[in-house]
Scaffold this active site. Structure first.
Site, PDB file in Angstrom:
ATOM      1  N   LYS A  90      -3.840  -1.908  14.596  1.00 33.27           N
ATOM      2  CA  LYS A  90      -3.082  -1.107  15.616  1.00 33.27           C
ATOM      3  C   LYS A  90      -3.662  -1.102  17.111  1.00 33.27           C
ATOM      4  CE  LYS A  90      -2.857   1.256  12.020  1.00 33.27           C
ATOM      5  NZ  LYS A  90      -3.346   2.457  11.567  1.00 33.27           N
ATOM      6  N   GLU A 135       0.697  -1.333  -0.064  1.00 32.32           N
ATOM      7  CA  GLU A 135      -0.062   0.049  -0.122  1.00 32.32           C
ATOM      8  C   GLU A 135       0.889   1.263   0.020  1.00 32.32           C
ATOM      9  OE1 GLU A 135      -1.405   1.932   3.473  1.00 32.32           O
ATOM     10  OE2 GLU A 135      -1.087  -0.070   4.683  1.00 32.32           O
TER      11      GLU A 135
HETATM   12  N1  PSU Z   1      -0.881   1.096   9.523  1.00 38.57           N
HETATM   13  C1  PSU Z   1       0.105   1.608   9.563  1.00 38.57           C
HETATM   14  N2  PSU Z   1       0.364   2.931   8.898  1.00 38.57           N
HETATM   15  C2  PSU Z   1      -0.877   3.498   8.211  1.00 38.57           C
HETATM   16  C3  PSU Z   1      -2.046   2.588   8.153  1.00 38.57           C
HETATM   17  C4  PSU Z   1      -1.985   1.503   9.078  1.00 38.57           C
HETATM   18  O1  PSU Z   1       1.005   1.451  10.318  1.00 38.57           O
HETATM   19  O2  PSU Z   1      -0.404   4.457   7.731  1.00 38.57           O
HETATM   20  C5  PSU Z   1      -3.051   3.131   7.498  1.00 38.57           C
HETATM   21  C6  PSU Z   1      -3.506   1.926   6.526  1.00 38.57           C
HETATM   22  O3  PSU Z   1      -3.486   2.336   5.004  1.00 38.57           O
HETATM   23  C7  PSU Z   1      -4.881   1.610   6.831  1.00 38.57           C
HETATM   24  C8  PSU Z   1      -5.329   3.161   7.244  1.00 38.57           C
HETATM   25  O4  PSU Z   1      -5.650   1.312   5.673  1.00 38.57           O
HETATM   26  O5  PSU Z   1      -4.123   3.520   7.987  1.00 38.57           O
HETATM   27  C9  PSU Z   1      -6.540   3.187   8.050  1.00 38.57           C
HETATM   28  O6  PSU Z   1      -7.182   4.620   8.069  1.00 38.57           O
HETATM   29  P1  PSU Z   1      -8.511   4.725   8.557  1.00 38.57           P
HETATM   30  O7  PSU Z   1      -8.617   4.258   9.866  1.00 38.57           O
HETATM   31  O8  PSU Z   1      -8.967   6.204   8.361  1.00 38.57           O
HETATM   32  O9  PSU Z   1      -9.555   3.815   7.579  1.00 38.57           O
END
Ligand code: PSU
Ligand code: MN
Length: 303
Positions: free
Chosen positions: A160, A26
């Site tokens: 996370k 990603e």
């Molecule tokens: N995990 C990480 N760093 C990130 C993300 C996840 O260690 O930058 C990103 C991923 O792209 C994940 C996004 O899909 O955060 C989730 O964002 P949201 O909670 O706004 O959907």
């Protein structure tokens, strides 16, 4: 799919036709998840890790509104430095494409784009999930529902620790998503190996994970699979310490009124400051480990 909207680079295209182990990566982690220059260094290192394990890397992003599968080095550098890169999740893709924008793809959007290109494997750091306090805010990442819709196997170090892990697991269960613990009985907690929440199934080899995915596809399931792969012990953070830092970061986010798409990038960057770079170091280590394991699963799958 509109003509010319999907740009697959030559190496990736050939690898897909030859049933080689293509692994998607990603770009949100590059543009919004890590500071420069660690972001671009990590992006290159991940591609190399996939190659070292016998796979072909396909980093995914939107450039001028087109979905790119497989990026050149200068494109990685651009995503790491430009200040006008949008963050694209499922809902954002159509308007970012229509507006011919540049965007980094989240887990959800990367799964969608990988699937369009015929790529079945994807390594990330951590997935989005149910945020703490979601009872009030309703903040649940679109990543979760994507697992119910899109047949891609994703290796992550769990949800996370800034999230509510028990609720995230409940949500995945409701959506019928198989969650595998890779060499563990517990859902990993990103910065440390065990959340204390049991995974439904443990696998101890890449071959076992590949077999589960094969069966899921042969059943005609449209859903993906989440593989929880714990951070290597040598780089894991102390649970109590990082939890205290997370509490601090969450309090800062709420006092500054951070909402929506900004929440995850804000928390990651605050944590990096609070821990003096420790959280970033751990993040880089775990995502590398995920790229290796994901490629090994893909290699087994295509054997
Ligand atoms: N995990 C990480 N760093 C990130 C993300 C996840 O260690 O930058 C990103 C991923 O792209 C994940 C996004 O899909 O955060 C989730 O964002 P949201 O909670 O706004 O959907
Ligand atoms: Mn959110």
């Amino acid at each position: 799919m509109l003509k010319h909207s999907l740009v697959i680079n030559r190496e990736v295209r050939d690898a897909i036709t030859e049933n080689k182990a293509v692994v998607a990566l990603e770009s949100t982690i590059i543009s919004h998840g890590m500071p420069y220059p660690q972001n671009v260094e990590t992006a290159k290192m991940l591609e190399q890790t996939v190659r070292d394990n016998g796979g072909v890397p396909a980093t995914i992003a939107l450039l001028n509104g087109k979905i790119h599968i497989g990026l050149a080095e200068d494109e990685l550098e651009f995503l790491a430095t430009d200040k006008n890169i949008a963050k694209a999740s499922r809902r954002d893709l159509p308007f970012l494409m229509a507006g011919e924008r540049h965007a980094a793809t989240t887990v959800a959007a990367t799964m969608i784009c990988a699937n369009l290109a015929g790529v079945r494997f994807f390594a990330t750091g951590g997935i989005g999930g149910v945020h703490r306090g979601a009872g009030e805010t309703m903040d649940i990442s679109a990543d979760l529902r994507e697992f119910a819709e899109t047949p891609v196997l994703v290796v992550s170090a769990g949800a996370k620790a800034i999230l509510d892990i028990p609720l995230t697991m409940e949500y995945l269960e409701t959506m019928g998503v198989p969650v595998l613990g890779f060499g563990t009985d517990e859902m990993p907690a990103f910065y440390y190996p065990g959340s204390g929440i049991k995974v439904p199934v443990r696998v101890d080899s890449a071959g076992e994970a590949a077999a589960v995915f094969k069966n899921s596809l042969s059943m005609g399931y449209r859903s993906g699979i989440l593989v929880g792969n714990p951070v290597p012990l040598k780089d894991a953070l102390d649970r109590d310490k990082i939890e205290a830092s997370i509490e601090k970061a969450l309090a800062d986010a709420s006092s500054r009124g951070i909402k929506g798409q900004q929440v995850t990038p804000f928390l990651l960057s605050r944590l990096n400051d609070i821990t003096g770079g420790e959280s970033l170091k751990t993040n880089i280590s775990l995502v590398k480990n995920n790229a290796a394991v994901c490629t090994q699963i893909a290699v087994e799958f295509f054997k």
